[in-house]
Write an enzyme that holds these catalytic residues in place. Structure first.
Site, PDB file in Angstrom:
ATOM      1  N   LYS A  32     -10.802 -10.335  -4.853  1.00 39.71           N
ATOM      2  CA  LYS A  32     -11.362  -9.855  -3.315  1.00 39.71           C
ATOM      3  C   LYS A  32     -12.626  -9.415  -3.163  1.00 39.71           C
ATOM      4  O   LYS A  32     -13.275  -9.548  -2.312  1.00 39.71           O
ATOM      5  CB  LYS A  32     -10.246  -8.655  -2.939  1.00 39.71           C
ATOM      6  CG  LYS A  32     -10.221  -7.599  -3.903  1.00 39.71           C
ATOM      7  CD  LYS A  32      -9.162  -6.588  -3.501  1.00 39.71           C
ATOM      8  CE  LYS A  32      -9.435  -5.377  -4.476  1.00 39.71           C
ATOM      9  NZ  LYS A  32     -10.651  -4.412  -4.095  1.00 39.71           N
ATOM     10  N   THR A  33     -13.243  -8.610  -4.361  1.00 40.46           N
ATOM     11  CA  THR A  33     -14.889  -8.281  -4.132  1.00 40.46           C
ATOM     12  C   THR A  33     -15.805  -9.304  -4.003  1.00 40.46           C
ATOM     13  O   THR A  33     -16.402  -9.351  -3.234  1.00 40.46           O
ATOM     14  CB  THR A  33     -14.973  -7.262  -5.396  1.00 40.46           C
ATOM     15  OG1 THR A  33     -14.031  -6.025  -5.675  1.00 40.46           O
ATOM     16  CG2 THR A  33     -16.324  -6.701  -5.403  1.00 40.46           C
ATOM     17  N   ASP A 219     -12.394  -3.580   3.038  1.00 44.91           N
ATOM     18  CA  ASP A 219     -11.587  -3.707   1.543  1.00 44.91           C
ATOM     19  C   ASP A 219     -10.274  -2.767   1.610  1.00 44.91           C
ATOM     20  O   ASP A 219     -10.419  -1.733   2.094  1.00 44.91           O
ATOM     21  CB  ASP A 219     -12.614  -3.154   0.456  1.00 44.91           C
ATOM     22  CG  ASP A 219     -12.089  -3.593  -0.926  1.00 44.91           C
ATOM     23  OD1 ASP A 219     -11.032  -4.408  -1.017  1.00 44.91           O
ATOM     24  OD2 ASP A 219     -12.705  -3.195  -2.107  1.00 44.91           O
ATOM     25  N   GLU A 220      -9.287  -3.013   0.870  1.00 42.98           N
ATOM     26  CA  GLU A 220      -8.018  -2.396   0.511  1.00 42.98           C
ATOM     27  C   GLU A 220      -7.518  -2.140   1.960  1.00 42.98           C
ATOM     28  O   GLU A 220      -7.193  -0.746   1.905  1.00 42.98           O
ATOM     29  CB  GLU A 220      -8.651  -1.161  -0.440  1.00 42.98           C
ATOM     30  CG  GLU A 220      -9.262  -1.240  -1.868  1.00 42.98           C
ATOM     31  CD  GLU A 220      -8.465  -1.917  -2.674  1.00 42.98           C
ATOM     32  OE1 GLU A 220      -7.233  -2.324  -2.282  1.00 42.98           O
ATOM     33  OE2 GLU A 220      -8.689  -2.059  -3.858  1.00 42.98           O
ATOM     34  N   GLN A 250       0.056  -3.633  -3.128  1.00 43.67           N
ATOM     35  CA  GLN A 250      -0.430  -2.666  -3.789  1.00 43.67           C
ATOM     36  C   GLN A 250      -0.727  -1.488  -2.939  1.00 43.67           C
ATOM     37  O   GLN A 250      -1.720  -0.609  -3.204  1.00 43.67           O
ATOM     38  CB  GLN A 250      -1.850  -3.201  -4.570  1.00 43.67           C
ATOM     39  CG  GLN A 250      -1.765  -4.331  -5.651  1.00 43.67           C
ATOM     40  CD  GLN A 250      -3.007  -4.519  -5.938  1.00 43.67           C
ATOM     41  OE1 GLN A 250      -3.852  -3.848  -6.563  1.00 43.67           O
ATOM     42  NE2 GLN A 250      -3.467  -5.827  -5.739  1.00 43.67           N
ATOM     43  N   ARG A 598      -2.646  -4.198 -14.239  1.00 43.50           N
ATOM     44  CA  ARG A 598      -4.065  -3.739 -14.800  1.00 43.50           C
ATOM     45  C   ARG A 598      -4.221  -4.437 -16.176  1.00 43.50           C
ATOM     46  O   ARG A 598      -5.481  -4.418 -16.788  1.00 43.50           O
ATOM     47  CB  ARG A 598      -4.025  -2.118 -15.200  1.00 43.50           C
ATOM     48  CG  ARG A 598      -3.967  -1.369 -13.812  1.00 43.50           C
ATOM     49  CD  ARG A 598      -4.697  -1.942 -12.721  1.00 43.50           C
ATOM     50  NE  ARG A 598      -3.884  -2.671 -11.797  1.00 43.50           N
ATOM     51  CZ  ARG A 598      -4.636  -3.074 -10.847  1.00 43.50           C
ATOM     52  NH1 ARG A 598      -5.913  -3.099 -10.675  1.00 43.50           N
ATOM     53  NH2 ARG A 598      -3.799  -4.248 -10.006  1.00 43.50           N
TER      54      ARG A 598
END
Length: 755
Positions: A32-33, A219-220, A250, A598
């Site tokens: 995503k980044t 973002d997020e 998330q 993670r």
């Protein structure tokens, strides 16, 4: 550079999106980044937007910096203009420093962090003679923050959140807001609220910012709250160029006000929105993705996606039942040492649901000389000596900052005792002025100030000198003067050991270097203070640390080669407070999903049948987490064979007996015996039967509880039982507490004491 090179097909569709709203559903580890950075570069490269017309917001300084670094690598760092890539709170500070006068504040406002807020509430409670009250500062602030995040003003608090303590909380909420206003200060929630207020009140300001930022990237997005949602709509008032990236699986910050409906209802809120799914994962093995997907797939509130990867299938996960919390830490430490021996560059994380679980892991790792870091410990800008020096700077640049002034007024000791401080606060309260004005009045009035007059005068003279010098001096020079003129160094050398004093002085020198670097970058002193206030422990996380201990919440945005998810027990993970709420339980499941994803190469899961203070009452066995039941047996060793209830090996028995765990009194089950459970599902049923039998025999749960009875709870305080209802093998209690409001509790877990 071709900004579309090395993008997969779905990433490319997202990056090339034109005008209008778009929602990118980006699964864990799906890049995503990269998508956000490449989209910004694509807009600039194709001249669809000028850099200064692009705004990208995220939630952490670390994520913002990573985004900037990626963009610089794509376009080069030496450009005449840069897009604004920042956090929500930093963006709001930027707006407020320019526009806050629109709502009656001065631009030199202070920002109160959590510690400042607690100090302010403690001052209010002391002045109200409520220091022994059931309402504690942390709880008061939590309720105020919840109200602010839902845009509930003081006057509507008790009506919106009725409870026996609602009127008290409303009164304290009002006093808290009044003190912030008098101190020309804002807390973190205010940064968002006041920015939205400015944009709502002033059409001209709103249109200016909407016209300036014609392309907005978020973002997020799954972590946005109602105010951030409103801000996004206000900023997009003149266009619909809103590009949000998020993952409903998330969304784990509901307790902070995050609203998963923002992402679930995006198409309804932004008609015509384009939906793009990123499902290719670049981080984990397919095994880890399949396990995590199987768990989160049990949630109802999700849009749905199936993650896949071109990475190897990878090792299956390992589930380990340990005989006690200490044995759990010993086994995890042994596995960590094995992993580091195989690969010295391996990065490992031990994740847990609550911070208290770190103790055993820290002790064992120290005993074995395994270096580790604890994420969530005191960050640099939260250390005592750093906060003291920053408080001096805050007072110099905003003398009305009462919390900062009261922090430093006798630090180091200068003869201004508690009685004099109380007198200052009383004068300020009676006259409705900041403490700084009361200080100036008493320093000029020897008769009224009494014995503290001389000390107050000397302190006021120092403040005046620093305020005058601030007009021409740098923050670094001011800090050097403050350190020299206040005898702060001598105080540390007197109070602390030689090593501790040196460490604290080194931190002050580091703060001075940070101030110098800030000035070298052309930042104002307010930008330096703002950055310090908005700093978090994750901003200082060492990415090269080999072993990290942290909560599952803190792990968001990080990745490790090996992950241990510890404490996988009912009542702990999922947390006991999620027991009666489907929404809370689904968030716990998302948190488990975040923890598992993670891991890059290997995932471990551990649990123990007894955990003092965190499971049910002492001597009652804990059940393995329901999330373990939701994992595919063929992908997790330790699930399919049935671990036996308590291991019969001598080492485990000795551990339990040495620690004096009540669990040794529970019947031991031999592996392979007819009575032994053969799977975790059977084990959960077995434990439930034991607990039910114990409850029926009167061995658990307080006797004589009934509706209308006054009771006390160790955490929630005093309350009244509103109803008592049989629910299967359990008894459900509805209790209203004076300080915590209405709660639903299971009788045998609640530990209520009749009054």
């Amino acid at each position: 550079m071709d900004v579309l090179a090395k993008l997969n097909p779905q990433q490319r569709i997202a990056v090339e999106h034109g005008k209008g709203p778009a929602l990118v559903l980006a699964g864990a580890g799906s890049g995503k980044t990269r998508v956000i950075a490449h989209r910004i570069a694509h807009l600039i490269h194709n001249q669809a937007a000028r850099p200064e017309n692009i705004l990208a917001v995220t939630f952490t300084n670390k994520a913002a910096q990573e985004m900037r670094d990626r963009l610089h690598s794509l376009l080069g760092a030496s450009r005449a203009a840069e897009p604004l890539i920042t956090t929500f709170h930093s963006f709001c500070v930027r707006v407020l420093r320019r526009e806050i006068q629109q709502i009656g504040y001065r631009r030199d406002f202070s920002i109160y962090d959590t510690d400042d807020q607690k100090r302010l509430v403690k001052q209010i409670l002391e002045e109200e003679h409520r220091s022994g009250n059931d309402l504690q500062p942390r709880e008061i602030l939590s309720r105020i923050s919840y109200a602010k995040n839902h845009k509930v003003p003081v006057a509507a608090f008790s009506r919106t959140y009725p409870s026996p303590s609602a009127l008290d909380l409303e009164h304290l909420y009002g006093m808290y807001e009044d003190r912030l206003r008098k101190s020309n200060a804002l807390d973190f929630d205010d940064l968002l609220l006041k920015t939205a207020e400015v944009l709502e009140r002033s059409p001209q300001v709103r249109n200016n910012y909407s016209e300036r930022y014609r392309y907005i990237l978020v973002d997020e997005y799954q972590d946005t709250n109602r105010i951030q949602y409103d801000l996004l709509h206000l900023l997009a008032a003149r266009h619909d160029n809103v590009f949000v990236v998020g993952d409903e699986d998330q969304s784990i910050y509901r307790f902070r006000g995050a609203d998963i409906r923002n992402i679930l209802n995006f198409e309804r809120d932004f008609p015509g929105a384009k939906i793009i799914r990123l499902e290719q994962n670049y981080r984990s093995t397919q095994t880890i993705l399949d396990i995590a997907g199987a768990v989160v797939g049990n949630n109802r509130e999700r849009k749905g996606k199936v993650l896949w990867t071109e990475n190897a299938r990878g090792d299956i996960a390992t589930c380990r039942q340990c005989s006690s919390p200490r044995a759990e830490a010993e086994w995890v430490a042994w596995e960590i040492q094995e992993s580091l021996q195989d690969d010295p560059d391996c990065r490992i994380a031990v994740l847990y649901r609550i911070n208290a679980l770190s103790r055993n892991f820290e002790e064992v790792l120290m005993e074995r000389s395994v270096p580790y870091v604890v994420v969530g410990s005191i960050s640099f800008f939260s250390r005592m000596e750093v906060k003291d020096m920053l408080a001096y700077l805050r007072v110099v640049f905003n003398p009305e900052d009462d919390v900062a002034l009261l922090r430093i007024i006798n630090t180091p000791p200068r003869g201004i005792g508690g009685t004099t401080v109380e007198q200052l606060q009383q004068v300020a309260a009676e006259e409705g002025v900041p403490v700084s004005q009361a200080l100036r009045q008493l320093s000029r009035n020897p008769q009224r100030a009494g014995r503290g007059h001389r000390a107050l005068t000397r302190f006021q003279e120092m403040l005046d000198a620093w305020i005058t010098k601030a007009e021409t001096s740098s923050p670094k020079d001011l800090l050097e003067d403050i350190l020299a003129q206040t005898a702060y160094r001598k105080m540390l050398e007197k109070r602390e050991t030689e090593q501790e004093a040196q460490d604290r002085l080194a931190n002050i020198e580091e703060l001075m270097r940070a101030a110098f670097e800030s000035e070298s970058r052309g930042e104002t002193v307010y930008e330096f203070l703002d950055r310090a206030s908005l700093s978090s422990e994750l901003d200082h996380f060492d990415p090269d640390a080999r072993v990290a201990l942290l909560t599952a919440h803190s792990s968001k945005g990080l990745e490790f080669d090996v992950v241990f998810l510890a404490g996988m027990e009912e009542g702990l993970f999922p947390h006991a407070q999620s027991r009666d709420s489907i929404a809370d339980l689904e968030e716990e499941r998302r948190l488990c999903y975040v923890g598992m994803t993670r891991a890059r190469r290997k995932l471990y899961l551990t649990w123990t049948p007894f955990r003092r203070n965190y499971g049910p009452d002492a001597g009652t066995p804990c059940r393995p987490s329901r999330f373990l039941d939701e994992m595919p047996e063929e992908l997790v060793e330790g699930l399919e064979t049935g671990p036996g209830y308590i291991s019969e090996d001598e080492e485990s028995r000795q551990t339990w007996e040495e620690e004096g765990e009540p669990g040794v009194r529970i019947k031991r089950l031999q592996r392979g015996s007819a009575e032994a459970p053969r799977s975790l599902a059977e084990l959960r049923a077995y434990v439930e039967r034991q607990n039910t039998a114990k409850a029926r025999s009167g061995g658990s749960g307080p006797a004589g509880l009934k509706s209308g009875m006054r009771v006390r709870h160790d955490q929630f305080g005093e309350g009244i039982i509103l109803s008592r209802e049989r629910m299967g093998n359990e008894v459900k209690l509805i209790v209203t507490f004076s300080r915590a409001g209405r709660k639903t509790l299971i009788e045998r877990y609640a530990r209520l004491k009749p009054l």
